[in-house]
Design a protein around this motif. Structure first.
Motif, PDB file in Angstrom:
ATOM      1  N   UNK B 103       0.839  -1.198   0.000  1.00 26.52           N
ATOM      2  CA  UNK B 103       0.000   0.000   0.000  1.00 26.52           C
ATOM      3  C   UNK B 103       0.875   1.250   0.000  1.00 26.52           C
ATOM      4  N   UNK B 104       1.981   1.209   0.761  1.00 29.11           N
ATOM      5  CA  UNK B 104       2.924   2.331   0.756  1.00 29.11           C
ATOM      6  C   UNK B 104       3.520   2.534  -0.635  1.00 29.11           C
ATOM      7  N   UNK B 105       3.921   1.420  -1.258  1.00 24.32           N
ATOM      8  CA  UNK B 105       4.498   1.511  -2.608  1.00 24.32           C
ATOM      9  C   UNK B 105       3.465   2.060  -3.581  1.00 24.32           C
ATOM     10  N   UNK B 106       2.216   1.620  -3.433  1.00 29.88           N
ATOM     11  CA  UNK B 106       1.132   2.097  -4.293  1.00 29.88           C
ATOM     12  C   UNK B 106       0.998   3.616  -4.203  1.00 29.88           C
ATOM     13  N   UNK B 107       0.985   4.127  -2.970  1.00 28.17           N
ATOM     14  CA  UNK B 107       0.860   5.565  -2.784  1.00 28.17           C
ATOM     15  C   UNK B 107       2.059   6.323  -3.327  1.00 28.17           C
ATOM     16  N   UNK B 108       3.238   5.737  -3.133  1.00 29.43           N
ATOM     17  CA  UNK B 108       4.457   6.377  -3.616  1.00 29.43           C
ATOM     18  C   UNK B 108       4.474   6.436  -5.137  1.00 29.43           C
ATOM     19  N   UNK B 109       4.097   5.325  -5.783  1.00 30.53           N
ATOM     20  CA  UNK B 109       4.070   5.314  -7.249  1.00 30.53           C
ATOM     21  C   UNK B 109       3.028   6.318  -7.771  1.00 30.53           C
ATOM     22  N   UNK B 110       1.880   6.403  -7.082  1.00 30.91           N
ATOM     23  CA  UNK B 110       0.863   7.380  -7.497  1.00 30.91           C
ATOM     24  C   UNK B 110       1.431   8.792  -7.422  1.00 30.91           C
ATOM     25  N   UNK B 111       2.176   9.081  -6.339  1.00 28.15           N
ATOM     26  CA  UNK B 111       2.760  10.417  -6.189  1.00 28.15           C
ATOM     27  C   UNK B 111       3.811  10.677  -7.263  1.00 28.15           C
ATOM     28  N   UNK B 112       4.652   9.663  -7.535  1.00 26.64           N
ATOM     29  CA  UNK B 112       5.685   9.824  -8.567  1.00 26.64           C
ATOM     30  C   UNK B 112       5.054  10.071  -9.932  1.00 26.64           C
ATOM     31  N   UNK B 113       3.993   9.317 -10.252  1.00 22.99           N
ATOM     32  CA  UNK B 113       3.359   9.450 -11.560  1.00 22.99           C
ATOM     33  C   UNK B 113       2.644  10.777 -11.720  1.00 22.99           C
ATOM     34  N   UNK B 114       1.924  11.176 -10.676  1.00 21.84           N
ATOM     35  CA  UNK B 114       1.155  12.422 -10.770  1.00 21.84           C
ATOM     36  C   UNK B 114       2.073  13.625 -10.890  1.00 21.84           C
ATOM     37  N   UNK B 115       3.126  13.648 -10.065  1.00 23.10           N
ATOM     38  CA  UNK B 115       4.026  14.811 -10.150  1.00 23.10           C
ATOM     39  C   UNK B 115       4.763  14.835 -11.490  1.00 23.10           C
ATOM     40  N   UNK B 116       5.154  13.650 -11.993  1.00 16.04           N
ATOM     41  CA  UNK B 116       5.836  13.624 -13.293  1.00 16.04           C
ATOM     42  C   UNK B 116       4.916  14.157 -14.387  1.00 16.04           C
ATOM     43  N   UNK B 117       3.626  13.836 -14.296  1.00 12.56           N
ATOM     44  CA  UNK B 117       2.675  14.322 -15.298  1.00 12.56           C
ATOM     45  C   UNK B 117       2.539  15.841 -15.216  1.00 12.56           C
ATOM     46  N   UNK B 118       2.479  16.362 -13.977  1.00 16.15           N
ATOM     47  CA  UNK B 118       2.378  17.821 -13.813  1.00 16.15           C
ATOM     48  C   UNK B 118       3.615  18.508 -14.364  1.00 16.15           C
ATOM     49  N   UNK B 119       4.781  17.913 -14.103  1.00 14.93           N
ATOM     50  CA  UNK B 119       6.019  18.507 -14.611  1.00 14.93           C
ATOM     51  C   UNK B 119       6.007  18.527 -16.143  1.00 14.93           C
ATOM     52  N   UNK B 120       5.402  17.494 -16.747  1.00 19.53           N
ATOM     53  CA  UNK B 120       5.310  17.455 -18.212  1.00 19.53           C
ATOM     54  C   UNK B 120       4.236  18.407 -18.746  1.00 19.53           C
ATOM     55  N   UNK B 121       3.545  19.098 -17.846  1.00 19.20           N
ATOM     56  CA  UNK B 121       2.569  20.080 -18.303  1.00 19.20           C
ATOM     57  C   UNK B 121       1.189  19.525 -18.602  1.00 19.20           C
ATOM     58  N   UNK B 122       0.895  18.321 -18.163  1.00 23.07           N
ATOM     59  CA  UNK B 122      -0.428  17.767 -18.422  1.00 23.07           C
ATOM     60  C   UNK B 122      -1.481  18.445 -17.546  1.00 23.07           C
ATOM     61  N   UNK B 183       1.808  17.789  -0.009  1.00 22.05           N
ATOM     62  CA  UNK B 183       0.893  17.039  -0.865  1.00 22.05           C
ATOM     63  C   UNK B 183       1.347  15.599  -1.075  1.00 22.05           C
ATOM     64  N   UNK B 184       2.647  15.364  -1.108  1.00 22.46           N
ATOM     65  CA  UNK B 184       3.118  13.995  -1.334  1.00 22.46           C
ATOM     66  C   UNK B 184       2.837  13.099  -0.122  1.00 22.46           C
ATOM     67  N   UNK B 185       3.189  13.533   1.102  1.00 25.46           N
ATOM     68  CA  UNK B 185       2.794  12.702   2.251  1.00 25.46           C
ATOM     69  C   UNK B 185       1.282  12.506   2.323  1.00 25.46           C
ATOM     70  N   UNK B 186       0.518  13.543   1.951  1.00 18.42           N
ATOM     71  CA  UNK B 186      -0.938  13.405   1.972  1.00 18.42           C
ATOM     72  C   UNK B 186      -1.390  12.348   0.960  1.00 18.42           C
ATOM     73  N   UNK B 187      -0.832  12.391  -0.239  1.00 21.91           N
ATOM     74  CA  UNK B 187      -1.174  11.413  -1.290  1.00 21.91           C
ATOM     75  C   UNK B 187      -0.914   9.995  -0.800  1.00 21.91           C
ATOM     76  N   UNK B 188       0.258   9.800  -0.191  1.00 21.72           N
ATOM     77  CA  UNK B 188       0.607   8.458   0.285  1.00 21.72           C
ATOM     78  C   UNK B 188      -0.315   8.034   1.428  1.00 21.72           C
ATOM     79  N   UNK B 189      -0.595   8.968   2.344  1.00 22.25           N
ATOM     80  CA  UNK B 189      -1.453   8.626   3.490  1.00 22.25           C
ATOM     81  C   UNK B 189      -2.854   8.251   3.028  1.00 22.25           C
ATOM     82  N   UNK B 190      -3.425   9.055   2.134  1.00 18.95           N
ATOM     83  CA  UNK B 190      -4.781   8.777   1.654  1.00 18.95           C
ATOM     84  C   UNK B 190      -4.814   7.401   0.999  1.00 18.95           C
ATOM     85  N   UNK B 191      -3.831   7.118   0.168  1.00 13.81           N
ATOM     86  CA  UNK B 191      -3.792   5.826  -0.518  1.00 13.81           C
ATOM     87  C   UNK B 191      -3.709   4.678   0.481  1.00 13.81           C
TER      88      UNK B 191
END
Lengths: 213, 213, 213
Positions: B103-122, B183-191
């Motif tokens: 579950x921790x890994x799931x939240x971490x991957x979600x945070x990594x993916x979402x931030x990478x998408x924002x950085x790419x301007x999506x 926001x990243x700790x929040x993302x992981x906690x919620x997940x």
């Protein structure tokens, strides 16, 4: 360590390797008589088996797939697949020849993938990974599209291992500043010899297992 | 709205998440005794489960996969998968610990993916999509390669939903100009919280259904 | 030969085509009552069927997927899939209308894929390939995710062939310096007419076969 140049093969060598892989894919698919694959399906299997490894390589390396830059790649894969389908009986009778040619294609694809990865600046392990994916990726896509267990992941005759050994040989040469004129033939030889010995003597990787506890 | 910076994690955090996912994939695969998966197949499952989400993310964002830029990613995934295979019995006995780490890994991957998408301007919705794909994509590829129904698409315990909720929390923070340190700790906690509550209380999404008419 | 411009469609046309494909995917998936697909699974099927062809096209052309550049693409696909699930009974009753709309979407996707390939500078055969993949790729991904035989590869009603004929018509126009205002409607018409005739008269490609020997 050398900065590798891209591996420039004569077109007929590359075309032959793609054709052999496509023939082999279509011959394999023709074994399933309960699935009413149509001619389009056979063409798809040919493209997947012959060009799929290169597509995966180029997707991973984030570049336009080489097979889309010229007309002949897709045509060769489709024609070879249709021949493989029509002449499946014949090709199965010369099974040993297909196995030899397929081993050569395997080694060649491993060399193409590994050198392309080095040219893209990837480090050692990822280059090995890309080399193996280029070599066995076509079979992966073929099996996914046929909705079959992926044969290269199951106990068999050192197919992926042979490609990995060839790719490893090339990478070690590169670390030792040995150029492509030596490392590429070595990569192909290692792959072919290991693969054919495995087929001949029934070598395989052990099945997955758990430790008793 | 903030322009997000890339999320820079300590390597051991990232490596641990990849390792946990790979262990989990190999342990899962070891359950199928009728498929003679070999050691190469186990390594493939480890790479697919541990790195597959990141590969899909980077393919979608049209960039070189991060896992190909350094040697350790693939090595960690392979070693973890072999451990997961050998010690499957043990890992199943500490099932609850694997569930928590996963579950921790799931939240971490979600945070990594979402931030990478924002950085790419999506924009918002695609960033959420990329976040979820990064989190659950490894499981998708694992199941496709094992020729199994894709577990995350079927009635289960809010796996993808937990990742989506975490990614949504991060995106809402970003809209409100709240930085990654919150926001990243929040993302992981919620997940993690949503996932573990779902496992504990057997929550699941409803099955697909038609309206009577 | 013309240098094609990108095909700029009104958003509602594009959105309608995506929606129709997603509805069709969800209605198809709702037929499998033994697989407990949940709501997330239905959303995934909608995204895969409605946007999968475009994702494959953009991966092959090595560019950021168009569907990730704006919020509405993914939303349309998900909403359409949920409608397709809820109203599957109704949609099956107006089967002929779905078949017609789906044929229109097929032609439109073929035109979008083929023109995008030409804009990327691909030659004739690869452009045809990308056009067909764009048109039928969503169905491929749908079937892989549902762990089903890929319907478009099996004996059916000229689905891929219709898309290929439409794409071919567009490419021949392009060779003859005929612009998009003619070639795109022609591509769509050829696809729709061939597809609907095939459905009406039960035309199909021959099954794969070997030569006797």
């Amino acid at each position: 360590m050398l900065i590798a140049e891209p591996l420039d093969l004569p077109e007929w060598v590359n075309g032959l390797a793609i054709g052999v892989a496509s023939v082999q894919g279509a011959t394999y698919a023709s074994g399933f008589r309960d699935r009413k694959l149509d001619l389009f399906g056979v063409a798809v299997i040919g493209i997947a088996t012959g060009l799929g490894g290169g597509f995966l390589r180029d997707l991973l390396l984030n570049r336009l797939p080489v097979a889309l830059t010229e007309n002949w790649y897709i045509l060769v894969a489709i024609v070879a697949a249709l021949l493989g389908m029509l002449l499946a009986r014949m090709f199965r009778r010369v099974d040993w020849m297909i196995t030899v040619l397929d081993a050569l294609a395997l080694g060649l694809f491993a060399a193409l993938g590994t050198t392309a990865a080095l040219v893209s600046g990837l480090p050692f392990v990822p280059s090995l990974f890309v080399g193996v994916i280029t070599a066995v990726g076509g079979g992966f896509i073929r099996d996914v599209l046929l909705n079959m267990p992926i044969s290269v992941m199951h106990v068999g005759s050192l197919y992926a291992v042979a490609a990995a050994a060839g790719s490893l040989a090339l990478l070690l040469c590169n670390e030792a500043n040995i150029g492509l004129e030596i490392s590429v033939p070595l990569c192909i030889s290692v792959t072919v010899v290991l693969r054919l010995l495995a087929v001949r003597f029934g070598w395989s990787l052990p099945e997955q297992r758990m430790l008793k506890s």
